[in-house]
Design a protein around this motif. Structure first.
Motif, PDB file in Angstrom:
ATOM      1  N   LEU A 134       4.993   2.267  -3.701  1.00 36.00           N
ATOM      2  CA  LEU A 134       5.300   3.568  -4.291  1.00 36.00           C
ATOM      3  C   LEU A 134       4.268   4.006  -5.315  1.00 36.00           C
ATOM      4  CD1 LEU A 134       9.177   3.353  -4.729  1.00 36.00           C
ATOM      5  CD2 LEU A 134       7.847   4.125  -2.759  1.00 36.00           C
ATOM      6  N   CYS A 135       3.277   3.164  -5.599  1.00 36.63           N
ATOM      7  CA  CYS A 135       2.182   3.519  -6.490  1.00 36.63           C
ATOM      8  C   CYS A 135       0.895   3.673  -5.686  1.00 36.63           C
ATOM      9  CB  CYS A 135       1.998   2.461  -7.577  1.00 36.63           C
ATOM     10  SG  CYS A 135       3.415   2.308  -8.703  1.00 36.63           S
ATOM     11  N   ARG A 143       1.047  -5.547 -10.194  1.00 37.92           N
ATOM     12  CA  ARG A 143       0.519  -4.959 -11.427  1.00 37.92           C
ATOM     13  C   ARG A 143       1.353  -3.763 -11.908  1.00 37.92           C
ATOM     14  NH1 ARG A 143      -5.334  -3.206 -10.183  1.00 37.92           N
ATOM     15  NH2 ARG A 143      -5.216  -2.666 -12.420  1.00 37.92           N
ATOM     16  N   TYR A 144       2.455  -3.455 -11.200  1.00 39.94           N
ATOM     17  CA  TYR A 144       3.243  -2.269 -11.554  1.00 39.94           C
ATOM     18  C   TYR A 144       3.793  -2.342 -12.982  1.00 39.94           C
ATOM     19  CZ  TYR A 144       3.279  -0.691  -6.671  1.00 39.94           C
ATOM     20  OH  TYR A 144       2.917  -0.262  -5.429  1.00 39.94           O
ATOM     21  N   THR A 145       4.185  -3.535 -13.423  1.00 40.32           N
ATOM     22  CA  THR A 145       4.867  -3.647 -14.716  1.00 40.32           C
ATOM     23  C   THR A 145       3.917  -3.815 -15.892  1.00 40.32           C
ATOM     24  OG1 THR A 145       5.104  -6.028 -14.319  1.00 40.32           O
ATOM     25  CG2 THR A 145       6.954  -4.598 -13.667  1.00 40.32           C
ATOM     26  N   GLY A 146       2.695  -4.301 -15.659  1.00 39.51           N
ATOM     27  CA  GLY A 146       1.808  -4.593 -16.776  1.00 39.51           C
ATOM     28  C   GLY A 146       0.587  -3.715 -16.878  1.00 39.51           C
ATOM     29  N   SER A 147       0.202  -3.018 -15.825  1.00 35.25           N
ATOM     30  CA  SER A 147      -1.018  -2.219 -15.844  1.00 35.25           C
ATOM     31  C   SER A 147      -0.807  -0.918 -16.614  1.00 35.25           C
ATOM     32  CB  SER A 147      -1.475  -1.919 -14.419  1.00 35.25           C
ATOM     33  OG  SER A 147      -2.600  -1.059 -14.433  1.00 35.25           O
ATOM     34  N   SER A 148      -1.834  -0.537 -17.381  1.00 33.86           N
ATOM     35  CA  SER A 148      -1.759   0.729 -18.118  1.00 33.86           C
ATOM     36  C   SER A 148      -1.902   1.934 -17.196  1.00 33.86           C
ATOM     37  CB  SER A 148      -2.856   0.766 -19.188  1.00 33.86           C
ATOM     38  OG  SER A 148      -4.149   0.650 -18.590  1.00 33.86           O
ATOM     39  N   ARG A 150      -0.153   2.491 -14.646  1.00 28.91           N
ATOM     40  CA  ARG A 150       1.112   2.795 -13.978  1.00 28.91           C
ATOM     41  C   ARG A 150       1.658   4.165 -14.364  1.00 28.91           C
ATOM     42  NH1 ARG A 150       2.419  -0.887 -18.075  1.00 28.91           N
ATOM     43  NH2 ARG A 150       4.103  -0.251 -19.498  1.00 28.91           N
ATOM     44  N   TYR A 151       1.247   4.680 -15.531  1.00 35.08           N
ATOM     45  CA  TYR A 151       1.769   5.969 -15.978  1.00 35.08           C
ATOM     46  C   TYR A 151       1.177   7.144 -15.190  1.00 35.08           C
ATOM     47  CZ  TYR A 151       3.341   3.154 -19.919  1.00 35.08           C
ATOM     48  OH  TYR A 151       3.938   2.182 -20.704  1.00 35.08           O
ATOM     49  N   THR A 152       0.014   6.943 -14.592  1.00 41.34           N
ATOM     50  CA  THR A 152      -0.632   8.005 -13.805  1.00 41.34           C
ATOM     51  C   THR A 152      -0.612   7.737 -12.313  1.00 41.34           C
ATOM     52  OG1 THR A 152      -2.795   6.941 -14.119  1.00 41.34           O
ATOM     53  CG2 THR A 152      -2.147   8.657 -15.703  1.00 41.34           C
ATOM     54  N   LYS A 153      -0.490   6.470 -11.914  1.00 40.56           N
ATOM     55  CA  LYS A 153      -0.566   6.122 -10.498  1.00 40.56           C
ATOM     56  C   LYS A 153       0.767   5.672  -9.918  1.00 40.56           C
ATOM     57  CE  LYS A 153      -5.459   4.865 -10.552  1.00 40.56           C
ATOM     58  NZ  LYS A 153      -6.479   3.852 -10.173  1.00 40.56           N
TER      59      LYS A 153
END
Length: 647
Positions: A134-135, A143-148, A150-153
């Motif tokens: 979904l990203c 990396r969905y929970t820790g990557s910065s 995630r707010y844009t992708k």
């Protein structure tokens, strides 16, 4: 356009005896134009635009459900999306109404989330368990929970549950909260206050009433057609009296409701939200009451000055009523024409959408994503497609006129009505299709030539609103008005040309010239019959709209505390008018065809042996009653006594 003068002298009209193909070059031209429309559809299929609409595509130019070729400059293009068959929007409720698109990253996924995902951990678990990321493709599920990024992708939280639409392969949210955001976006788009919200809420709260009133308008239109068929002699007077009562009664009810609502507002007997609704209704009722009062006064004055001439339409309507008795399938013509128009419009809109994404994929400088841009000369395909919308739509309407004219001509020029074919509408449709499609194509093209510049000028006027000076604005409006008048005149001439073609099987220009000559010779009759007949039919439309609006006002009055009346009542009245117009337009065409047949009959026949009249007794009495002493003067100036046809 080949409208030169004919070498023939005075035409000897021989109804239904000669039949030949007309305007073949124009049929070939129309056929080639339609082939061009088909080629545009083929172009969208060849370039992948149709497939992108049907299967869906992501923001990187990949078409879902298939292998893709890489696009230069786009890193995540050219991916294998065979297993990912659905389009998922990271923020499906973020719609840009100005640019008519969703302002969200789109991805191809194998499964739509059927449950609400509240955290990025839920998004990660869904992707790992279903294999549906979904990203963005360059961000792995781990990396969905820790990557910065995630707010844009990654999708906006919470991710609403959605359902896969298998026809268009899109993930559509199933919760109403998303549509509430859409409503707020629409409100911001129209730049209005909470009044818009109350209006929309009023439509949703009264949707059952709106559907019921639309059905009532349809039933009233059918009943009016039955009234025309069986009691045509008193139709004009009944319609006139009922319209007067409806106009006066409706105006009185509106003023009474205004006073009642104003009293309720002054006493403040409702809730805060209900008080706002009542205030809106007071304003709406005052506007409606004033408009209704002005309309009623003008209507009463017109009826008063035309009272002596209203009776002249009775005989003509009586004959038209007989036509509907012998040709009941005429009442179904609006349905078939509407069906044909709807099928064509669905096709046209589909191809238009295909064209929007049939261009070359380019990287957007602002977003870095893929946009489809059509380069020249392919940009002109859109204009070709737009002309096709007007020409083919006018062709369908003209084919209806030709079909009705052929059926009415068959009825009029058949002396023994028992010898009328079993299905004259079907026979007329076949004759029009076999012999006269070229004439229909030419007549519809002439209307298209006038309609296109009028629409262009109308569009320019709307775009330059507030920017041009008063002189330019006046000139634009004058040009639009002149083109509209020219279009109406040509449409009337076209309709009579189709009637002449149905009688003599002559080409469009010859038929138009002959019909124009007949109409000019009977100019006063044309003015009298058309004005009175159109006025009576207009009264019929007003009757349907007035009755529907009257019932609507009474029905909506029971929801006064939570329903704003402005939009629901407008929707109902608009639908009622369109339905009544569709039905009564057929009756109007029948009246016009009958008059032209009658004018031809009186010009070339005199009631003597071998030259008997074809016309009905009632129509003959109508003409005799309009002449002092019952005398008739033909075009050559030789007066002779009109003799009724024995039937």
């Amino acid at each position: 356009m080949g409208c030169g003068s004919s070498s023939e002298g005075k035409r000897d009209w021989k109804p239904l005896e000669q039949r030949s193909c007309t305007d073949i070059p124009w049929l070939i031209l129309f056929f080639l134009f339609c082939v061009g429309m088909g080629c545009i559809c083929g172009f969208t299929v060849y370039t992948g635009g149709a497939l992108r609409i049907v299967r869906g595509y992501d923001s990187y130019g990949n078409t879902c459900g298939r292998r893709n070729s890489p696009i230069k400059g786009i890193e995540l293009s050219g991916l294998n999306m065979t297993e990912n068959k659905y389009v998922f929007f990271l923020d499906p409720c973020n719609i840009d109404f100005l640019n008519r698109k969703i302002k969200s990253l789109a991805l191809c996924v194998s499964k739509c989330p059927d449950e609400e995902l509240k955290t990025y951990y839920d998004v990660k678990q869904f992707s790992l368990s279903n294999g549906s990321n979904l990203c963005s493709y360059d961000l792995s599920p781990t990396r969905y929970t820790g990557s910065s990024e995630r707010y844009t992708k990654c999708p906006k939280l919470p991710v609403p549950p959605s359902k896969a639409v298998r026809v268009l392969h899109r993930c559509v949210p199933t919760e109403l909260s998303c549509y509430a955001e859409l409503a707020q976006a629409f409100v911001s788009f129209v730049n209005d206050s909470s009044a818009i919200q109350r209006v929309i809420a009023g439509v949703l709260a009264s949707k059952e009433i709106i559907l019921g009133l639309c059905l009532l308008a349809l039933v009233l239109s059918v009943i009016l057609m039955v009234v025309i068929r069986y009691i045509s002699k008193v139709l004009v007077w009944i319609t006139t009296i009922l319209v007067i009562l409806g106009a006066v009664g409706g105006t009185g009810v509106l003023w009474w409701l205004y006073a009642d609502h104003r009293k309720a507002l002054d006493n403040a007997t409702t809730t805060v939200f209900g008080k706002e609704v009542v205030a809106d209704n007071v304003k709406a009722l005052l506007i409606y009451a004033i408009i209704s009062t002005v309309f009623t006064v003008v209507l009463l004055l017109v009826i008063f000055f035309m009272r002596k001439r209203v009776a002249l339409t009775i005989a003509l309507f009586h004959v038209a009523g007989k036509v509907f008795i012998h040709l009941p399938l005429l009442a179904l013509q609006p349905f078939w024409t509407f069906l044909g128009l709807m099928l064509f419009w669905v096709y046209w809109i589909s191809v238009f959408l295909f064209l929007g994404i049939s261009g070359t994929p380019m990287k957007s400088n602002s977003t870095g994503l893929v946009e489809f841009q059509m380069k020249q000369p392919f940009q002109y395909l859109v204009w070709y497609h737009a002309v096709g919308l007007i020409w083919i739509s006018e062709f369908i309407l003209a084919f209806q006129q030709m079909t009705i004219a052929g059926a009415v001509v068959t009825y009029y020029f058949t002396r023994n009505k028992s010898e009328i074919p079993a299905l004259p509408i079907v026979s007329s449709t076949w004759r029009a299709f076999r012999y006269h499609l070229g004439t229909v194509a030419k007549g519809s093209f002439i209307i298209t030539l006038v309609k296109i510049p009028r629409l262009i000028l109308t569009y320019l006027h709307s775009q330059l609103k507030g920017k041009e000076n008063a002189c330019a604005r006046c000139m634009l409006k004058a040009c639009v008005c002149c083109l509209w008048c020219l279009e109406k005149c040509l449409a009337f001439l076209n309709q009579n040309a189709y009637t002449a073609t149905a009688i003599n099987s002559t080409n469009f220009c010859t038929s138009a010239r002959d019909a124009l000559g007949i109409l000019v010779e009977n100019a006063l009759r044309v003015a009298t019959i058309n004005s009175i007949g159109d006025f009576a039919l207009f009264l019929g439309k007003v009757l349907v709209v007035s009755c529907t609006a009257f019932v609507g006002v009474l029905s909506l009055n029971y929801q006064r505390d939570y329903t704003v009346w402005v939009l629901p009542l407008f929707i109902v009245c608009l639908f009622a008018f369109l339905v009544a117009h569709c039905f009564l337009s057929v009756f109007e065409i029948v009246v016009d065809v009958l008059f032209l047949c009658f004018a031809i009959d009186t010009k070339y026949n005199d009631g003597s042996s071998g030259r008997e009249y074809y016309m009905d007794k009632a129509l003959m009495e109508f003409v005799e009653g309009s002449k002092k002493g019952g005398r008739y003067k033909p075009a050559d100036g030789d007066p002779r006594e009109m003799k009724k046809m024995n039937i």
